[in-house]
Design a protein around this motif. Structure first.
Motif, mmCIF file in Angstrom:
data_model
loop_
_atom_site.group_PDB
_atom_site.id
_atom_site.type_symbol
_atom_site.label_atom_id
_atom_site.label_comp_id
_atom_site.label_asym_id
_atom_site.label_seq_id
_atom_site.Cartn_x
_atom_site.Cartn_y
_atom_site.Cartn_z
ATOM 1 N N ILE A 1 31.255 57.086 -24.200
ATOM 2 C CA ILE A 1 31.829 56.768 -25.335
ATOM 3 C C ILE A 1 31.671 55.368 -25.600
ATOM 4 O O ILE A 1 31.213 54.727 -26.760
ATOM 5 C CB ILE A 1 33.290 57.342 -25.819
ATOM 6 C CG1 ILE A 1 33.469 58.719 -25.561
ATOM 7 C CG2 ILE A 1 33.955 56.547 -26.779
ATOM 8 C CD1 ILE A 1 34.900 59.421 -25.696
ATOM 9 N N ILE A 2 31.911 54.440 -24.950
ATOM 10 C CA ILE A 2 31.911 52.891 -24.951
ATOM 11 C C ILE A 2 30.462 52.600 -25.177
ATOM 12 O O ILE A 2 30.185 51.845 -26.270
ATOM 13 C CB ILE A 2 32.523 52.182 -23.973
ATOM 14 C CG1 ILE A 2 33.828 52.513 -23.798
ATOM 15 C CG2 ILE A 2 31.965 50.695 -23.643
ATOM 16 C CD1 ILE A 2 34.686 51.825 -22.513
ATOM 17 N N ALA A 3 29.484 53.185 -24.407
ATOM 18 C CA ALA A 3 28.283 52.867 -24.397
ATOM 19 C C ALA A 3 27.567 53.387 -25.887
ATOM 20 O O ALA A 3 26.647 52.663 -26.419
ATOM 21 C CB ALA A 3 27.430 53.349 -23.298
ATOM 22 N N VAL A 4 27.990 54.546 -26.316
ATOM 23 C CA VAL A 4 27.207 55.098 -27.504
ATOM 24 C C VAL A 4 28.035 54.483 -28.889
ATOM 25 O O VAL A 4 27.240 54.242 -29.824
ATOM 26 C CB VAL A 4 27.230 56.622 -27.272
ATOM 27 C CG1 VAL A 4 26.859 57.319 -28.641
ATOM 28 C CG2 VAL A 4 26.490 57.189 -26.057
ATOM 29 N N PHE A 5 29.321 54.577 -28.807
ATOM 30 C CA PHE A 5 29.882 54.403 -30.165
ATOM 31 C C PHE A 5 30.298 52.936 -30.195
ATOM 32 O O PHE A 5 30.558 52.622 -31.445
ATOM 33 C CB PHE A 5 31.224 55.347 -30.188
ATOM 34 C CG PHE A 5 30.680 56.748 -30.338
ATOM 35 C CD1 PHE A 5 30.265 57.369 -31.348
ATOM 36 C CD2 PHE A 5 30.636 57.587 -29.137
ATOM 37 C CE1 PHE A 5 29.720 58.565 -31.444
ATOM 38 C CE2 PHE A 5 30.401 58.918 -29.433
ATOM 39 C CZ PHE A 5 30.076 59.334 -30.550
ATOM 40 N N TYR A 6 30.438 52.154 -29.283
ATOM 41 C CA TYR A 6 31.062 50.774 -29.532
ATOM 42 C C TYR A 6 29.984 49.786 -28.892
ATOM 43 O O TYR A 6 30.323 48.712 -28.448
ATOM 44 C CB TYR A 6 32.386 50.674 -28.714
ATOM 45 C CG TYR A 6 33.408 51.513 -29.170
ATOM 46 C CD1 TYR A 6 34.152 51.159 -30.335
ATOM 47 C CD2 TYR A 6 33.782 52.679 -28.352
ATOM 48 C CE1 TYR A 6 35.125 51.867 -30.880
ATOM 49 C CE2 TYR A 6 34.708 53.718 -29.043
ATOM 50 C CZ TYR A 6 35.481 53.031 -30.307
ATOM 51 O OH TYR A 6 36.276 53.892 -30.900
ATOM 52 N N THR A 7 28.697 49.949 -28.771
ATOM 53 C CA THR A 7 27.761 48.933 -28.706
ATOM 54 C C THR A 7 27.145 48.500 -30.085
ATOM 55 O O THR A 7 26.399 49.331 -31.072
ATOM 56 C CB THR A 7 26.777 49.637 -28.073
ATOM 57 O OG1 THR A 7 27.118 49.917 -26.718
ATOM 58 C CG2 THR A 7 25.451 48.587 -27.894
ATOM 59 N N SER A 8 27.449 47.351 -30.734
ATOM 60 C CA SER A 8 27.295 47.017 -32.088
ATOM 61 C C SER A 8 25.841 46.485 -32.218
ATOM 62 O O SER A 8 25.223 46.803 -33.350
ATOM 63 C CB SER A 8 28.143 45.601 -32.455
ATOM 64 O OG SER A 8 27.997 44.596 -31.433
ATOM 65 N N SER A 9 25.156 45.845 -31.284
ATOM 66 C CA SER A 9 23.732 45.553 -31.293
ATOM 67 C C SER A 9 23.362 45.747 -29.730
ATOM 68 O O SER A 9 23.733 45.539 -28.751
ATOM 69 C CB SER A 9 23.705 44.003 -31.594
ATOM 70 O OG SER A 9 24.371 43.319 -31.004
#
Length: 438
Positions: free
Chosen positions: A188-196
């Motif tokens: 989830i962190i890698a997919v949804f909380y990677t802004s750039s």
């Protein structure tokens, strides 16, 4: 009329193999000690942040360290979240791979239940949080994943405090659920909380990661070779814009689990887990908790306004109601689908207690809250208070259920400890292993 499918002979929450039960016991003892340190660190930070000396706590968290030329001049709080938690996720990656390659969960019949429970325990809280915040201010919905995590160290610390004799099968279920939960959280962190996303450093990270994989596949243990490669992988993943803790999981997945065919020495994953778990449980997680849990209860309009914020309400409801409903509901669906019976001495009250205990979200929830709202923002402060409040309520409710059942657990544990032979293995496990496969 179609025939009713036969009831599965493989019970849910049945006893595992003795080697796995013994190993899980060692892991749980380490995590319980780490949970006590985590609780102490969190309480210290919370108290410090609400004293007249709160500014010194904030100054300490904002102190920068690291080489500016490599874009690693991070604050101590960032080093704890990005650096130390990578150690935590490295151990989680080792544990998960070991469970599915060499542990009892290599049997799909055993694996399906904790995996389904982990998935259900993430979907239900996310849906509840989203429902609560559907009409809220802009940006509130970005915290949908905050109440989806389970903190195994915190949960085991609660078990230690209430002195419950929870059977090994139930503790193993809780541990495995939390490990799968951690893996899903990192996705989830890698997919949804990677802004750039910067592709060049991400692709460059494959070089040290590949070299690390080659060395560990050859059973190389030399720290002076492996640590620089792991650090380079971490730094490049950090530079790519993906949260650096992803590097910890990737490195953990590279380590081989199975023993060498030419000797009895433990597998490299077991060796690394034995070395790094105490550092993860005793240092990495408590230090992160210290820097993440220090929130002023009087800030942002006071505690009353904070508790009325949909962000806070959604997180508390997600942890207390969503986790319980998701874990319990998914376990029930697995039981109905497989027609498996519960293990000897286990009832649905026990599953309810574990489902409530899974609502103790702390370490990963705090991390996701920072990523969703921005460290130090008003919403992040509200999220932290929601995480603390929800975890406390879940712990209290779980304590009530599990303490009511504790006398029953004592009888189960006493039965398992009877008839110990000179080899130190309870007869019940030897009898179980000697049964012919179905």
């Amino acid at each position: 009329m179609s025939a009713t499918p036969p009831r599965s002979r493989h019970p849910l929450f049945g006893r595992g193999s003795w080697p796995e039960v013994s190993r899980i016991g060692d892991v749980l003892r380490t995590e319980t000690v780490g949970g006590a340190l985590l609780l102490g660190a969190a309480v210290l930070a919370l108290v410090w942040a609400n004293t007249p000396w709160a500014s010194t706590y904030q100054d300490l968290a904002a102190t920068k360290a690291g080489p500016h030329a490599w874009h690693l001049d991070l604050t101590l709080a960032q080093w704890a979240a990005d650096g130390l938690l990578a150690v935590f996720f490295f151990v989680a990656g080792l544990e998960l791979k070991r469970e599915f390659v060499a542990g009892d969960l290599r049997d799909p019949r055993r694996a399906i239940m904790p995996v389904a429970a982990a998935v259900g325990g993430m979907i239900a809280p996310a849906l509840i949080y989203t429902a609560v915040n559907a009409g809220s201010a802009s940006g509130s919905l970005s915290g949908w994943a905050v109440p989806t995590a389970t903190d195994i160290a915190f949960a085991l610390a609660v078990l230690g405090v209430i002195s419950t004799h929870l059977p090994t099968a139930l503790r193993t279920f809780l541990l495995t659920l939390a490990v799968v939960d951690d893996l899903l959280a990192i996705v989830i962190i890698a997919v949804f909380y990677t802004s750039s996303l910067q592709l060049v450093p991400l692709l460059a990270a494959l070089v040290p990661l590949g070299l690390f994989a080659v060395l560990v596949q050859r059973r190389v243990r030399s720290w002076w070779l492996l640590l620089p490669l792991a650090a380079a992988t971490w730094a490049l993943v950090h530079a790519s814009g993906i949260h650096a803790t992803v590097a910890g999981v990737l490195l953990g997945f590279m380590v081989p689990v199975l023993h060498r065919s030419d000797g009895p020495a433990p597998g490299l994953a077991e060796h690394f887990e034995h070395r790094w778990r105490p550092l993860s449980a005793g240092v990495a997680v408590p230090v992160f908790a210290f820097f993440a849990a220090g929130v002023s209860l009087a800030g942002a309009g006071g505690l009353g306004a904070t508790l009325r914020d949909p962000v806070t309400i959604g997180i508390v409801a997600g942890l207390v109601l969503g986790k319980c409903a998701g874990v319990l509901g998914a376990t029930w669906l697995v039981q109905r689908a497989t027609r498996a019976s519960l293990g000897e001495g286990v009832s649905w009250w026990d599953v309810l207690g574990l489902s409530l205990l899974a609502g103790i979200g702390f370490t990963v929830s705090l991390l996701i809250g920072e990523l969703a709202f921005g460290a130090g923002s008003e919403k992040d402060d509200h999220a932290r208070i929601g995480i603390l409040a929800g975890s406390l309520v879940a712990a209290l409710l779980a304590t009530v259920v599990l303490r009511i059942r504790n006398r029953h657990y004592q009888r189960l544990c006493a039965a398992e400890e009877l008839d110990l032979d000179a080899d130190g293995i309870p007869d019940v496990f030897q009898q179980q292993d000697s049964r012919p496969p179905h």
